[in-house]
Scaffold this motif. Structure first.
Motif, PDB file in Angstrom:
ATOM      1  N   ASP A  84       0.852  -1.197   0.000  1.00 35.65           N
ATOM      2  CA  ASP A  84       0.000   0.000   0.000  1.00 35.65           C
ATOM      3  C   ASP A  84       0.888   1.247   0.000  1.00 35.65           C
ATOM      4  OD1 ASP A  84      -1.963   1.920   0.251  1.00 35.65           O
ATOM      5  OD2 ASP A  84      -2.545   1.334   2.289  1.00 35.65           O
ATOM      6  N   GLU A  85       1.498   1.517  -1.148  1.00 38.16           N
ATOM      7  CA  GLU A  85       2.446   2.621  -1.246  1.00 38.16           C
ATOM      8  C   GLU A  85       1.812   3.968  -0.907  1.00 38.16           C
ATOM      9  OE1 GLU A  85       4.751   2.668  -4.846  1.00 38.16           O
ATOM     10  OE2 GLU A  85       5.386   0.581  -4.595  1.00 38.16           O
ATOM     11  N   ALA A  86       0.529   4.122  -1.178  1.00 43.22           N
ATOM     12  CA  ALA A  86      -0.137   5.402  -0.887  1.00 43.22           C
ATOM     13  C   ALA A  86      -0.114   5.733   0.603  1.00 43.22           C
ATOM     14  CB  ALA A  86      -1.580   5.361  -1.396  1.00 43.22           C
ATOM     15  N   ALA A  87       0.061   4.712   1.450  1.00 40.97           N
ATOM     16  CA  ALA A  87       0.031   4.921   2.901  1.00 40.97           C
ATOM     17  C   ALA A  87       1.362   5.428   3.460  1.00 40.97           C
ATOM     18  CB  ALA A  87      -0.361   3.625   3.609  1.00 40.97           C
ATOM     19  N   TYR A  88       2.447   5.349   2.680  1.00 41.64           N
ATOM     20  CA  TYR A  88       3.743   5.769   3.231  1.00 41.64           C
ATOM     21  C   TYR A  88       4.696   6.410   2.226  1.00 41.64           C
ATOM     22  CZ  TYR A  88       5.682   1.388   1.358  1.00 41.64           C
ATOM     23  OH  TYR A  88       6.077   0.365   0.533  1.00 41.64           O
ATOM     24  N   VAL A  89       4.618   6.060   0.959  1.00 41.77           N
ATOM     25  CA  VAL A  89       5.582   6.593  -0.013  1.00 41.77           C
ATOM     26  C   VAL A  89       5.488   8.115  -0.168  1.00 41.77           C
ATOM     27  CG1 VAL A  89       6.330   6.541  -2.443  1.00 41.77           C
ATOM     28  CG2 VAL A  89       5.856   4.395  -1.222  1.00 41.77           C
ATOM     29  N   PRO A  90       4.290   8.705  -0.272  1.00 42.34           N
ATOM     30  CA  PRO A  90       4.254  10.172  -0.436  1.00 42.34           C
ATOM     31  C   PRO A  90       4.929  10.928   0.711  1.00 42.34           C
ATOM     32  CG  PRO A  90       2.130   9.227  -1.005  1.00 42.34           C
ATOM     33  CD  PRO A  90       2.956   8.117  -0.396  1.00 42.34           C
ATOM     34  N   GLN A  91       4.742  10.467   1.945  1.00 40.78           N
ATOM     35  CA  GLN A  91       5.378  11.121   3.086  1.00 40.78           C
ATOM     36  C   GLN A  91       6.905  10.990   2.998  1.00 40.78           C
ATOM     37  OE1 GLN A  91       2.772   8.995   3.093  1.00 40.78           O
ATOM     38  NE2 GLN A  91       1.819   8.886   5.104  1.00 40.78           N
ATOM     39  N   MET A  92       7.365   9.823   2.595  1.00 38.43           N
ATOM     40  CA  MET A  92       8.800   9.605   2.496  1.00 38.43           C
ATOM     41  C   MET A  92       9.398  10.452   1.380  1.00 38.43           C
ATOM     42  SD  MET A  92       9.118   5.559   3.378  1.00 38.43           S
ATOM     43  CE  MET A  92      10.902   5.608   3.338  1.00 38.43           C
ATOM     44  N   GLU A  93       8.733  10.477   0.230  1.00 37.44           N
ATOM     45  CA  GLU A  93       9.252  11.273  -0.880  1.00 37.44           C
ATOM     46  C   GLU A  93       9.242  12.762  -0.544  1.00 37.44           C
ATOM     47  OE1 GLU A  93       6.902   9.773  -4.176  1.00 37.44           O
ATOM     48  OE2 GLU A  93       8.505   8.333  -4.679  1.00 37.44           O
ATOM     49  N   ALA A  94       8.222  13.223   0.158  1.00 33.90           N
ATOM     50  CA  ALA A  94       8.165  14.640   0.551  1.00 33.90           C
ATOM     51  C   ALA A  94       9.321  15.007   1.480  1.00 33.90           C
ATOM     52  CB  ALA A  94       6.827  14.948   1.223  1.00 33.90           C
ATOM     53  N   ALA A  95       9.828  14.030   2.233  1.00 36.66           N
ATOM     54  CA  ALA A  95      10.945  14.265   3.149  1.00 36.66           C
ATOM     55  C   ALA A  95      12.302  14.040   2.471  1.00 36.66           C
ATOM     56  CB  ALA A  95      10.811  13.360   4.369  1.00 36.66           C
ATOM     57  N   GLY A  96      12.297  13.705   1.189  1.00 39.95           N
ATOM     58  CA  GLY A  96      13.545  13.552   0.452  1.00 39.95           C
ATOM     59  C   GLY A  96      14.012  12.136   0.215  1.00 39.95           C
ATOM     60  N   TYR A  97      13.274  11.134   0.700  1.00 35.58           N
ATOM     61  CA  TYR A  97      13.627   9.758   0.405  1.00 35.58           C
ATOM     62  C   TYR A  97      13.255   9.454  -1.042  1.00 35.58           C
ATOM     63  CZ  TYR A  97      14.275   8.982   5.394  1.00 35.58           C
ATOM     64  OH  TYR A  97      14.720   9.049   6.682  1.00 35.58           O
ATOM     65  N   VAL A  98      14.053   8.597  -1.703  1.00 35.93           N
ATOM     66  CA  VAL A  98      13.830   8.267  -3.107  1.00 35.93           C
ATOM     67  C   VAL A  98      13.603   6.761  -3.225  1.00 35.93           C
ATOM     68  CG1 VAL A  98      14.826   8.311  -5.428  1.00 35.93           C
ATOM     69  CG2 VAL A  98      15.306  10.179  -3.831  1.00 35.93           C
ATOM     70  N   LEU A  99      12.449   6.391  -3.796  1.00 35.36           N
ATOM     71  CA  LEU A  99      12.148   4.979  -4.044  1.00 35.36           C
ATOM     72  C   LEU A  99      13.042   4.504  -5.183  1.00 35.36           C
ATOM     73  CD1 LEU A  99      10.413   2.434  -3.568  1.00 35.36           C
ATOM     74  CD2 LEU A  99       8.772   3.385  -5.209  1.00 35.36           C
ATOM     75  N   ARG A 100      13.877   3.497  -4.904  1.00 32.71           N
ATOM     76  CA  ARG A 100      14.800   2.993  -5.911  1.00 32.71           C
ATOM     77  C   ARG A 100      14.464   1.583  -6.377  1.00 32.71           C
ATOM     78  NH1 ARG A 100      19.878   5.665  -6.003  1.00 32.71           N
ATOM     79  NH2 ARG A 100      19.359   7.798  -6.545  1.00 32.71           N
ATOM     80  N   VAL A 101      13.878   0.772  -5.489  1.00 32.80           N
ATOM     81  CA  VAL A 101      13.608  -0.626  -5.845  1.00 32.80           C
ATOM     82  C   VAL A 101      12.193  -0.981  -5.424  1.00 32.80           C
ATOM     83  CG1 VAL A 101      14.260  -3.033  -5.395  1.00 32.80           C
ATOM     84  CG2 VAL A 101      16.044  -1.282  -5.633  1.00 32.80           C
ATOM     85  N   ARG A 102      11.486  -1.669  -6.324  1.00 30.33           N
ATOM     86  CA  ARG A 102      10.148  -2.203  -6.036  1.00 30.33           C
ATOM     87  C   ARG A 102      10.159  -3.661  -6.475  1.00 30.33           C
ATOM     88  NH1 ARG A 102       7.161   1.168  -8.984  1.00 30.33           N
ATOM     89  NH2 ARG A 102       6.509   2.494  -7.248  1.00 30.33           N
ATOM     90  N   GLU A 103      10.002  -4.568  -5.487  1.00 32.06           N
ATOM     91  CA  GLU A 103      10.005  -6.006  -5.752  1.00 32.06           C
ATOM     92  C   GLU A 103       8.764  -6.650  -5.142  1.00 32.06           C
ATOM     93  OE1 GLU A 103      14.495  -7.519  -5.861  1.00 32.06           O
ATOM     94  OE2 GLU A 103      14.025  -6.492  -3.976  1.00 32.06           O
ATOM     95  N   PRO A 104       7.612  -6.513  -5.793  1.00 32.91           N
ATOM     96  CA  PRO A 104       6.387  -7.078  -5.214  1.00 32.91           C
ATOM     97  C   PRO A 104       6.436  -8.601  -5.078  1.00 32.91           C
ATOM     98  CG  PRO A 104       5.970  -6.166  -7.406  1.00 32.91           C
ATOM     99  CD  PRO A 104       7.376  -5.810  -7.040  1.00 32.91           C
ATOM    100  N   GLU A 105       7.218  -9.260  -5.925  1.00 36.46           N
ATOM    101  CA  GLU A 105       7.292 -10.722  -5.877  1.00 36.46           C
ATOM    102  C   GLU A 105       8.187 -11.225  -4.747  1.00 36.46           C
ATOM    103  OE1 GLU A 105      10.745  -9.209  -7.923  1.00 36.46           O
ATOM    104  OE2 GLU A 105       8.638  -8.728  -8.195  1.00 36.46           O
ATOM    105  N   TRP A 106       8.958 -10.344  -4.132  1.00 38.03           N
ATOM    106  CA  TRP A 106       9.842 -10.731  -3.030  1.00 38.03           C
ATOM    107  C   TRP A 106       9.397 -10.008  -1.758  1.00 38.03           C
ATOM    108  CZ3 TRP A 106      14.228  -8.420  -0.323  1.00 38.03           C
ATOM    109  CH2 TRP A 106      14.934  -9.348   0.448  1.00 38.03           C
TER     110      TRP A 106
END
Length: 186
Positions: A84-106
């Motif tokens: 559920d990326e909508a629950a945490y990714v926007p807050q992290m990106e707003a603080a400067g964190y960058v999503l680099r890897v997405r592995e839904p199968e792992w």
């Protein structure tokens, strides 16, 4: 024996990022400041994520006193639902964190880079078995000199090679990690 990640798998898991490394791996001697860097990041995440945040663990080689490591703080973070990326990714990106890897199968794994501290922030769903495995490995290395020394020798032997992707270096350590995990009870 575990099959190493293919080029296609590595590239597909990366989000808007070319993971090509084409170099050796840099290892640093253990730095007693690493735990403080972890704590600072963990506190930042607790305040950023609120109810989505469940736990943060300092994992990877920087969490083991005396062990040489890539000078990157590995953090394992549990959220309510990592898919559920909508629950945490926007807050992290707003603080400067960058999503680099997405592995839904792992294990629905996501990996972020930090805004100012060199971190690999691994996000999983709370209760994920991979979190327990990572912390058991860390705890075993902290308590077992011979396995810590074996792991460090392996890392040093591999680090000097040229690796197309850092993931290839990580995959090359799999056999010794599995050997150590058998002794660690898993």
């Amino acid at each position: 024996m575990t099959t190493p990640s293919s080029d296609a798998e590595i590239i597909a898991a990366n989000v808007d990022f070319d993971p090509t490394h084409n170099a050796a791996i840099t290892l640093a001697e253990y730095d007693p400041e690493w735990p403080a860097l972890f704590e600072r990041e963990a506190e930042r995440l607790r305040s950023l994520l609120g109810d989505a945040f469940v736990l943060a663990e300092h994992t990877g080689s920087t969490s083991v006193p005396g062990l040489a490591a890539k000078p990157i703080i590995d953090m394992t973070v549990a959220v309510v639902d990592s898919a559920d990326e909508a629950a945490y990714v926007p807050q992290m990106e707003a603080a400067g964190y960058v999503l680099r890897v997405r592995e839904p199968e792992w294990f629905e794994h996501r990996m972020f880079k930090g805004p100012d501290t060199n971190v690999n922030l691994h996000v999983f769903t709370a209760g994920c078995s991979e979190i327990e495995r990572m912390t058991r490995f860390r705890d075993h290395l902290r308590a077992n000199d011979s396995d810590r020394e074996l792991y460090e020798r392996t890392k040093r032997d591999l680090a000097g090679r040229t690796w197309k992707y850092v993931q290839n270096y990580a995959d090359a350590k799999t056999e010794v990690i599995q050997e150590i995990m058998r002794r660690a009870g898993g």
